[in-house]
Design a protein around this motif. Sequence first.
Motif, PDB file in Angstrom:
ATOM      1  N   PHE A 289       0.821  -1.203   0.000  1.00 29.69           N
ATOM      2  CA  PHE A 289       0.000   0.000   0.000  1.00 29.69           C
ATOM      3  C   PHE A 289       0.857   1.257   0.000  1.00 29.69           C
ATOM      4  CE2 PHE A 289      -4.450  -1.145   0.756  1.00 29.69           C
ATOM      5  CZ  PHE A 289      -4.336  -2.510   0.982  1.00 29.69           C
ATOM      6  N   ASP A 290       0.571   2.150  -0.915  1.00 26.25           N
ATOM      7  CA  ASP A 290       1.071   3.514  -0.827  1.00 26.25           C
ATOM      8  C   ASP A 290       0.371   4.150   0.385  1.00 26.25           C
ATOM      9  OD1 ASP A 290       2.009   6.132  -1.670  1.00 26.25           O
ATOM     10  OD2 ASP A 290      -0.042   6.460  -2.371  1.00 26.25           O
ATOM     11  N   GLN A 291       0.932   5.214   0.937  1.00 23.49           N
ATOM     12  CA  GLN A 291       0.338   5.796   2.149  1.00 23.49           C
ATOM     13  C   GLN A 291      -0.610   6.982   1.872  1.00 23.49           C
ATOM     14  OE1 GLN A 291       2.443   6.753   6.140  1.00 23.49           O
ATOM     15  NE2 GLN A 291       2.374   8.699   5.054  1.00 23.49           N
ATOM     16  N   ASP A 292      -0.040   8.075   1.359  1.00 21.67           N
ATOM     17  CA  ASP A 292      -0.845   9.293   1.220  1.00 21.67           C
ATOM     18  C   ASP A 292      -1.762   9.200   0.006  1.00 21.67           C
ATOM     19  OD1 ASP A 292       0.199  11.367   3.327  1.00 21.67           O
ATOM     20  OD2 ASP A 292       1.946  10.300   2.570  1.00 21.67           O
ATOM     21  N   GLY A 293      -3.050   9.367   0.224  1.00 20.32           N
ATOM     22  CA  GLY A 293      -4.009   9.246  -0.870  1.00 20.32           C
ATOM     23  C   GLY A 293      -4.561   7.834  -0.998  1.00 20.32           C
ATOM     24  N   ILE A 294      -3.966   6.874  -0.256  1.00 15.80           N
ATOM     25  CA  ILE A 294      -4.472   5.489  -0.250  1.00 15.80           C
ATOM     26  C   ILE A 294      -4.888   5.098   1.168  1.00 15.80           C
ATOM     27  CG2 ILE A 294      -3.722   3.075  -0.428  1.00 15.80           C
ATOM     28  CD1 ILE A 294      -4.540   4.163  -3.127  1.00 15.80           C
TER      29      ILE A 294
ATOM     30  N   ASN B 170       3.383  16.027  -8.360  1.00 12.37           N
ATOM     31  CA  ASN B 170       4.624  15.517  -7.763  1.00 12.37           C
ATOM     32  C   ASN B 170       4.388  14.429  -6.738  1.00 12.37           C
ATOM     33  OD1 ASN B 170       7.286  16.930  -8.487  1.00 12.37           O
ATOM     34  ND2 ASN B 170       5.795  18.599  -8.478  1.00 12.37           N
ATOM     35  N   GLU B 171       3.121  14.080  -6.523  1.00 11.96           N
ATOM     36  CA  GLU B 171       2.802  13.101  -5.490  1.00 11.96           C
ATOM     37  C   GLU B 171       3.572  11.810  -5.691  1.00 11.96           C
ATOM     38  OE1 GLU B 171      -1.327  12.064  -5.072  1.00 11.96           O
ATOM     39  OE2 GLU B 171      -0.847  10.550  -3.562  1.00 11.96           O
ATOM     40  N   GLY B 172       4.124  11.302  -4.581  1.00 11.16           N
ATOM     41  CA  GLY B 172       4.891  10.061  -4.647  1.00 11.16           C
ATOM     42  C   GLY B 172       6.371  10.314  -4.447  1.00 11.16           C
TER      43      GLY B 172
ATOM     44  N   ILE C 114      -1.042  -1.116  -4.439  1.00 10.62           N
ATOM     45  CA  ILE C 114      -2.218  -0.241  -4.439  1.00 10.62           C
ATOM     46  C   ILE C 114      -1.708   1.191  -4.385  1.00 10.62           C
ATOM     47  CG2 ILE C 114      -4.440   0.281  -3.368  1.00 10.62           C
ATOM     48  CD1 ILE C 114      -4.292  -2.661  -3.991  1.00 10.62           C
ATOM     49  N   GLU C 115      -1.908   1.938  -5.450  1.00  7.21           N
ATOM     50  CA  GLU C 115      -1.361   3.293  -5.608  1.00  7.21           C
ATOM     51  C   GLU C 115      -2.455   4.270  -6.020  1.00  7.21           C
ATOM     52  OE1 GLU C 115       0.923   5.555  -5.703  1.00  7.21           O
ATOM     53  OE2 GLU C 115       2.712   4.492  -5.039  1.00  7.21           O
ATOM     54  N   ASN C 116      -2.214   5.565  -5.830  1.00  6.28           N
ATOM     55  CA  ASN C 116      -3.167   6.542  -6.347  1.00  6.28           C
ATOM     56  C   ASN C 116      -2.521   7.587  -7.257  1.00  6.28           C
ATOM     57  OD1 ASN C 116      -1.868   7.882  -4.104  1.00  6.28           O
ATOM     58  ND2 ASN C 116      -3.373   9.506  -4.431  1.00  6.28           N
ATOM     59  N   ALA C 117      -1.188   7.631  -7.311  1.00  8.32           N
ATOM     60  CA  ALA C 117      -0.533   8.720  -8.047  1.00  8.32           C
ATOM     61  C   ALA C 117       0.185   8.215  -9.295  1.00  8.32           C
ATOM     62  CB  ALA C 117       0.481   9.410  -7.144  1.00  8.32           C
ATOM     63  N   PRO C 118       0.189   9.010 -10.358  1.00  9.25           N
ATOM     64  CA  PRO C 118       0.896   8.597 -11.584  1.00  9.25           C
ATOM     65  C   PRO C 118       2.356   8.196 -11.335  1.00  9.25           C
ATOM     66  CG  PRO C 118      -0.461  10.534 -12.038  1.00  9.25           C
ATOM     67  CD  PRO C 118      -0.533  10.291 -10.545  1.00  9.25           C
TER      68      PRO C 118
END
Length: 222
Positions: free
Chosen positions: A6-11, A42-44, A166-170
Motif C-alpha cells: 500500500f502507498d500511504q498518502d491518498g491510499i 509531484n505526489e509520490g 495499491i497506488e493513487n498517483a501517476p
Amino acid sequence: MKAFFFDQDGILYDSMPKHARAWAEVMQAHGFDFTEEDGFMNEGRTGQDVIREAIMELENREATEDEIWEIYEEKSKAFKALGEVEPVEGVVDVLRFLKKNKKEIWVVTGSGQASLFDNLNTKIGPFFDRQRMITAFDVTHGKPDPEPYLKAWDKSKYPKKDCCVIENAPLGVRSAKAAGLFTIAVNTGPLADIALWNEGADLVFPNMSELLDWLKKEASSR
Ligand code: CA
C-alpha cells in the motif's frame, strides 16, 4: 496474491489535499511559482526530490542541502498546522478483508513524516507492522524510481506474481510498474484516470469500495 503493498498518502490517509496545500504555501513563500496542482503532479516523490526538481525547473540550478532541509521542515510544519488527517473512505474495510484472508499488508511510501507512518495503527487500524514498511528513510532513490517497490518485494520474499501494489498517483504507478509488479490504481485525487492508465496501471478504480468488490470476486474465483 499474498502480499499487498500500500502507498500511504491518498491510499491510507486522505492527506493529499493538505500535502498539496502545504507545498503550495511554503514554495510560494520562498518565491517559487508552485501551485496545489503541482503538489498533486509531484505526489509520490520524497519531499527532498520535490524541492530539488522544483528548483531545477523554476530556477535552472541545483538546490543546496540547507535549503532542501529548511523548505522541507517548513512544509512538514505547514502540513501539521492544517490539522489531523482521516483514513481514506472505505480503506479500513479493504484492510480488514485482506487481514481476514491472511494477506500481508505492507506500506511503501515516499513520506518522511514519522508522525504519519508511526501512527498508522492508531489512526487507521491494527493492520501494520514497522517491519513491513518502506519509507523515505529506507531508499536512495524515491518514486518514480522502482527502488521503493523493489525493496518491499525483496523483503517480502514472495515471487512477483504474488505481490500487488495499491497506488493513487501517476509517479507511484510508474515506480511500481518499473519494479515489474501488478498495480491497481485507486483514483482518490483530482487528476483524470488517463494519467494512471498512461503510467501502465493494470486496473483503475474510482474508490475503495470498487477495489473491495474486485478483491472479493478474485478471492471467490479461486
Ligand atoms: Ca499517494
